[in-house]
Design a protein around this motif. Structure first.
Motif, mmCIF file in Angstrom:
data_model
loop_
_atom_site.group_PDB
_atom_site.id
_atom_site.type_symbol
_atom_site.label_atom_id
_atom_site.label_comp_id
_atom_site.label_asym_id
_atom_site.label_seq_id
_atom_site.Cartn_x
_atom_site.Cartn_y
_atom_site.Cartn_z
ATOM 1 N N UNK A 19 -3.190 -3.178 4.052
ATOM 2 C CA UNK A 19 -2.951 -4.542 3.590
ATOM 3 C C UNK A 19 -1.588 -4.593 2.907
ATOM 4 N N UNK A 20 -0.890 -5.727 3.111
ATOM 5 C CA UNK A 20 0.403 -5.923 2.437
ATOM 6 C C UNK A 20 0.753 -7.402 2.488
ATOM 7 N N UNK A 61 5.486 2.234 -0.905
ATOM 8 C CA UNK A 61 4.754 1.846 -2.098
ATOM 9 C C UNK A 61 4.494 0.335 -2.027
ATOM 10 N N UNK A 62 3.272 -0.059 -2.283
ATOM 11 C CA UNK A 62 2.894 -1.467 -2.193
ATOM 12 C C UNK A 62 2.036 -1.772 -0.986
ATOM 13 N N UNK A 63 2.164 -0.956 0.072
ATOM 14 C CA UNK A 63 1.253 -1.076 1.208
ATOM 15 C C UNK A 63 -0.047 -0.377 0.822
ATOM 16 N N UNK A 64 -1.157 -1.082 0.902
ATOM 17 C CA UNK A 64 -2.440 -0.546 0.456
ATOM 18 C C UNK A 64 -3.218 0.020 1.641
ATOM 19 N N UNK A 65 -3.562 1.299 1.543
ATOM 20 C CA UNK A 65 -4.485 1.898 2.498
ATOM 21 C C UNK A 65 -5.880 1.502 2.029
ATOM 22 N N UNK A 66 -6.473 0.554 2.724
ATOM 23 C CA UNK A 66 -7.694 -0.071 2.247
ATOM 24 C C UNK A 66 -8.940 0.761 2.540
#
Length: 207
Positions: A19-20, A61-66
């Motif tokens: 998610x981003x 950094x900031x991209x979420x591995x959900x």
């Protein structure tokens, strides 16, 4: 097959969801068991953790591995079988801290899945690149050589253990069961930047 009993040679599908800034997408991997899996729960957790480790290392950094889902190669919905799907939640940020403005999500890191026979495959990763990573030749977006080397030097250590002690990355095709399975011998970062629309079907992966 189910995920409760995984025999040597069986293939599973793993999907890593990200998610981003209001967008969500997933990358898909085919993985083959190299032995009869005696402890499926532990082996699936190891596989999930290893894929997350790979993806965190190359995403900004900031991209979420959900989360990660792992399922039998045949779709778990045909017919639905809860024993053919496992979900592992993470909600962890990417680890790449690179200077420069983040490039639009349409611009994707291109990683070749090298195989010994037949055509290579590809893995496209969005949310990895900044403007400092990009050069251009004849109006085509390319990675700088330093960016190619940086990504490759990040991926190479991961390849030592790969997806885990009882798994290997493969390219599998066939429906509903794999009829062609090729071992992935390596992952090679390309200087090419692939341009894909945000809603491109490559990133639309079923949970």
């Amino acid at each position: 097959m189910t995920l409760i009993n995984i025999a040597q040679g069986e293939v599973v599908s793993a999907r890593v969801y990200k998610q981003y800034v209001g967008f969500s997408w997933a990358n898909n991997y085919e993985v083959q068991a190299t032995t009869n899996v005696t402890d499926p729960s532990a082996a699936l957790q190891e596989l999930s953790d290893r894929l997350v480790a790979l993806e965190r290392s190359i995403h900004l950094v900031g991209v979420i591995i959900d989360r990660v889902t792992i399922s039998s190669y045949a779709p778990d919905s045909l017919p639905y079988n809860p024993d053919a799907l496992a979900t592992f939640p993470y909600s962890l940020s990417g680890q790449r801290n690179a200077p420069g403005e983040v490039l639009p999500l349409e611009l994707c890191l291109f990683v070749r899945r090298n195989v010994n026979f037949g055509r290579d495959g590809r893995l496209l990763y969005r949310g990895c690149l900044t403007e400092n990573d990009m050069a251009a030749a004849a109006f085509r977006p390319l990675l700088t050589s330093s960016a190619v080397n940086a990504f490759q030097n990040t991926i190479n250590p991961w390849l030592v253990d790969g997806p885990g002690s009882v798994w290997r990355l493969v390219m599998a095709s066939g429906n509903p069961n794999p009829t062609s399975i090729r071992n992935v011998a390596g992952l090679q970062v390309s200087e090419k930047i692939s341009v894909k629309k945000v809603n491109n079907r490559y990133f639309r992966r079923r949970p």
